[in-house]
Design a protein around this motif. Structure first.
Motif, PDB file in Angstrom:
ATOM      1  N   ASN A 224       8.793  19.213  57.249  1.00 10.19           N
ATOM      2  CA  ASN A 224       9.378  19.984  58.411  1.00 10.19           C
ATOM      3  C   ASN A 224      10.935  20.320  57.159  1.00 10.19           C
ATOM      4  OD1 ASN A 224      12.231  20.328  59.867  1.00 10.19           O
ATOM      5  ND2 ASN A 224      10.633  20.575  60.739  1.00 10.19           N
ATOM      6  N   SER A 225      11.588  21.340  56.957  1.00 12.88           N
ATOM      7  CA  SER A 225      12.662  21.902  56.291  1.00 12.88           C
ATOM      8  C   SER A 225      13.975  20.535  56.865  1.00 12.88           C
ATOM      9  CB  SER A 225      13.235  22.951  56.420  1.00 12.88           C
ATOM     10  OG  SER A 225      13.232  23.640  57.574  1.00 12.88           O
ATOM     11  N   ALA A 226      13.765  19.656  57.430  1.00 14.23           N
ATOM     12  CA  ALA A 226      14.972  19.675  58.150  1.00 14.23           C
ATOM     13  C   ALA A 226      14.862  18.019  57.416  1.00 14.23           C
ATOM     14  CB  ALA A 226      14.780  18.321  59.749  1.00 14.23           C
ATOM     15  N   LYS A 227      16.704  17.875  56.833  1.00 10.55           N
ATOM     16  CA  LYS A 227      16.507  16.116  56.661  1.00 10.55           C
ATOM     17  C   LYS A 227      17.197  15.573  57.108  1.00 10.55           C
ATOM     18  CE  LYS A 227      16.332  18.073  52.295  1.00 10.55           C
ATOM     19  NZ  LYS A 227      15.363  18.494  50.799  1.00 10.55           N
ATOM     20  N   LYS A 228      16.986  15.734  58.562  1.00 11.65           N
ATOM     21  CA  LYS A 228      17.073  13.479  58.942  1.00 11.65           C
ATOM     22  C   LYS A 228      15.971  14.090  60.334  1.00 11.65           C
ATOM     23  CE  LYS A 228      21.443  13.220  59.775  1.00 11.65           C
ATOM     24  NZ  LYS A 228      23.065  12.990  59.891  1.00 11.65           N
ATOM     25  N   PHE A 229      15.906  13.162  60.480  1.00  8.44           N
ATOM     26  CA  PHE A 229      15.015  13.315  61.490  1.00  8.44           C
ATOM     27  C   PHE A 229      14.433  11.364  62.527  1.00  8.44           C
ATOM     28  CE2 PHE A 229      12.599  15.052  58.354  1.00  8.44           C
ATOM     29  CZ  PHE A 229      11.935  16.232  58.533  1.00  8.44           C
ATOM     30  N   ILE A 230      14.977  11.323  64.129  1.00 14.88           N
ATOM     31  CA  ILE A 230      15.124  11.048  64.661  1.00 14.88           C
ATOM     32  C   ILE A 230      13.179  10.386  65.108  1.00 14.88           C
ATOM     33  CG2 ILE A 230      15.548  10.015  67.074  1.00 14.88           C
ATOM     34  CD1 ILE A 230      18.082  11.888  66.628  1.00 14.88           C
ATOM     35  N   VAL A 231      12.777   9.077  65.304  1.00 22.81           N
ATOM     36  CA  VAL A 231      11.917   8.604  65.117  1.00 22.81           C
ATOM     37  C   VAL A 231      11.605   8.040  66.539  1.00 22.81           C
ATOM     38  CG1 VAL A 231       9.948   7.547  63.853  1.00 22.81           C
ATOM     39  CG2 VAL A 231      11.618   8.594  62.330  1.00 22.81           C
ATOM     40  N   GLY A 232      10.585   8.472  67.277  1.00 18.64           N
ATOM     41  CA  GLY A 232      10.441   7.963  68.688  1.00 18.64           C
ATOM     42  C   GLY A 232       9.001   6.864  68.494  1.00 18.64           C
ATOM     43  N   THR A 233       9.021   6.164  67.711  1.00 18.88           N
ATOM     44  CA  THR A 233       7.807   5.377  67.528  1.00 18.88           C
ATOM     45  C   THR A 233       7.547   3.750  66.620  1.00 18.88           C
ATOM     46  OG1 THR A 233       4.811   5.337  66.888  1.00 18.88           O
ATOM     47  CG2 THR A 233       6.785   6.056  65.627  1.00 18.88           C
ATOM     48  N   ASP A 247      14.100  11.871  49.856  1.00 15.36           N
ATOM     49  CA  ASP A 247      15.941  12.963  50.117  1.00 15.36           C
ATOM     50  C   ASP A 247      15.580  12.527  51.651  1.00 15.36           C
ATOM     51  OD1 ASP A 247      13.467  14.319  50.389  1.00 15.36           O
ATOM     52  OD2 ASP A 247      13.954  16.112  49.908  1.00 15.36           O
ATOM     53  N   LYS A 248      15.178  11.880  52.794  1.00 20.36           N
ATOM     54  CA  LYS A 248      15.240  12.420  53.975  1.00 20.36           C
ATOM     55  C   LYS A 248      15.434  11.346  54.724  1.00 20.36           C
ATOM     56  CE  LYS A 248      12.060  16.446  53.945  1.00 20.36           C
ATOM     57  NZ  LYS A 248      11.046  17.264  54.685  1.00 20.36           N
ATOM     58  N   GLU A 249      16.645  11.145  55.898  1.00 23.51           N
ATOM     59  CA  GLU A 249      16.818  10.158  57.320  1.00 23.51           C
ATOM     60  C   GLU A 249      15.690  10.375  58.030  1.00 23.51           C
ATOM     61  OE1 GLU A 249      20.979   8.662  58.348  1.00 23.51           O
ATOM     62  OE2 GLU A 249      21.272  10.140  57.534  1.00 23.51           O
ATOM     63  N   PHE A 250      15.533   8.962  57.961  1.00 21.16           N
ATOM     64  CA  PHE A 250      14.577   8.207  59.137  1.00 21.16           C
ATOM     65  C   PHE A 250      16.155   7.075  60.498  1.00 21.16           C
ATOM     66  CE2 PHE A 250      11.985  10.469  56.150  1.00 21.16           C
ATOM     67  CZ  PHE A 250      12.004  10.514  56.681  1.00 21.16           C
ATOM     68  N   ILE A 251      15.795   7.998  61.448  1.00 17.14           N
ATOM     69  CA  ILE A 251      17.039   7.144  62.364  1.00 17.14           C
ATOM     70  C   ILE A 251      15.822   6.560  63.571  1.00 17.14           C
ATOM     71  CG2 ILE A 251      19.198   7.276  63.776  1.00 17.14           C
ATOM     72  CD1 ILE A 251      19.880   9.783  61.719  1.00 17.14           C
ATOM     73  N   LEU A 252      16.138   5.448  63.499  1.00 22.25           N
ATOM     74  CA  LEU A 252      15.297   4.991  65.395  1.00 22.25           C
ATOM     75  C   LEU A 252      15.941   5.332  66.050  1.00 22.25           C
ATOM     76  CD1 LEU A 252      13.193   1.970  64.158  1.00 22.25           C
ATOM     77  CD2 LEU A 252      12.608   3.805  64.660  1.00 22.25           C
TER      78      LEU A 252
END
Length: 304
Positions: A224-233, A247-252
């Motif tokens: 995915n081209s997005a640089k920021k993801f909210i992670v539901g797990t 290079d991407k950000e992952f947020i709980l």
């Protein structure tokens, strides 16, 4: 020994014992780091069946080690923490499932791999979160019993034209994630994509941009081209997500996304397991044969 010395001794013993170390995606970072292979529960069990190693060290929870023992009966399967269980798997028993089957004799039993070997043995086919919908669609029947996860069951039901009955089990970790927490995370990160595991509640899934298994999340984040993801797990997935996508950000969205059972296994536990060749997990032959039939039926169905 310090942590680095423990890691080296684990690797040495693994070579000596001809052992393969498997770690689930929700394990501690340092456990995933020393594993030969990381992945979801079924993927790891399939690796256990494929390998020519004599010993499998399964860093996960009890039902996962059982699945490995079912698919690889000729190998020694070790579970470093025998007390690492799964609350959802414990919510259904073989006897309880027999009773439900008697109430719906025409229904085909589709059981999530997050279940005991005894429950799998009472099932017609198993599924994973990555192939659940495909499994349900592949069944030539109008009525299904979906066991034990009510959230995954309702997700499946939304994608098939069949009458579905649900066992009222759930994953406490995923079930704890609240709509308000997800909405807050989306408001604070309007440029983020929310990917959610189907074990989350239907209300949370309704907010997701993408619903998939843990393996699916790795693929989705990578492509995915997005640089920021909210992670539901569960938070353990962040280790590999961040490693593969620096290079991407992952947020709980919630601090509650942690499974105590998945975090039980330590490096010290793995070391002791290899030193003592225990605790060993095995499945009674009669149960193993029937459970394997349900798993084999599932393996014939492609993942999403």
């Amino acid at each position: 020994m310090n942590q680095e010395e423990i890691k080296q001794e684990i690797k040495r013993l693994a070579r000596e014992r001809n052992a393969l170390i498997l770690a689930h995606n929700y394990q501690r970072d340092e456990v995933q780091e020393i594993a030969d292979i990381t992945g979801d529960s079924l993927g790891l069990s399939m690796e256990a069946a494929r390998t020519d190693r004599e010993v499998i060290v399964f860093c996960g929870v009890h039902f996962m080690a059982e699945s490995a023992a079912i698919l690889a009966p000729d190998k020694i399967v070790l579970l470093p923490r025998a007390d690492a269980g799964c609350p959802m798997a414990d919510m259904v028993t073989a006897e309880g499932l027999k009773n439900l089957k008697a109430q719906h004799p025409e229904a085909v039993v589709v059981t999530y791999v997050n279940s005991s070997a005894a429950v799998k043995a009472e099932s017609d086919i198993c599924c994973t979160s990555s192939n659940a919908v495909n499994v349900a669609r592949s069944i030539d029947a109008d009525e299904l019993l979906l066991v034990p996860d009510r959230n995954l069951g309702r997700y499946i039901a939304g994608h098939v034209d069949k009458k579905c009955h649900f066992w009222e089990g759930y994953c406490p970790t995923h079930d704890r994630l609240k709509v308000e927490e997800v909405k807050r995370a989306l408001e604070e990160n309007p440029d983020a994509v929310f990917m959610a595991h189907p074990e989350c509640t239907p209300e949370v899934l309704a907010l997701a941009h993408h619903i998939c298994s843990t393996s699916g999340m790795y693929e989705y984040a990578r492509t995915n081209s997005a640089k920021k993801f909210i992670v539901g797990t569960e938070m353990g997935i962040l280790y590999r997500l961040r490693k593969e996508n620096p290079d991407k950000e992952f947020i709980l969205p919630s601090v509650s996304l942690i499974c105590p059972n998945m975090k039980l296994t330590s490096l010290e536990d793995i070391l002791h397991s290899l030193q003592n060749m225990s605790p060993e997990i095995s499945v009674e032959p009669a149960i193993r044969a029937r459970a394997k039939q349900a798993l084999d039926c599932m393996l014939a169905v492609p993942r999403d």
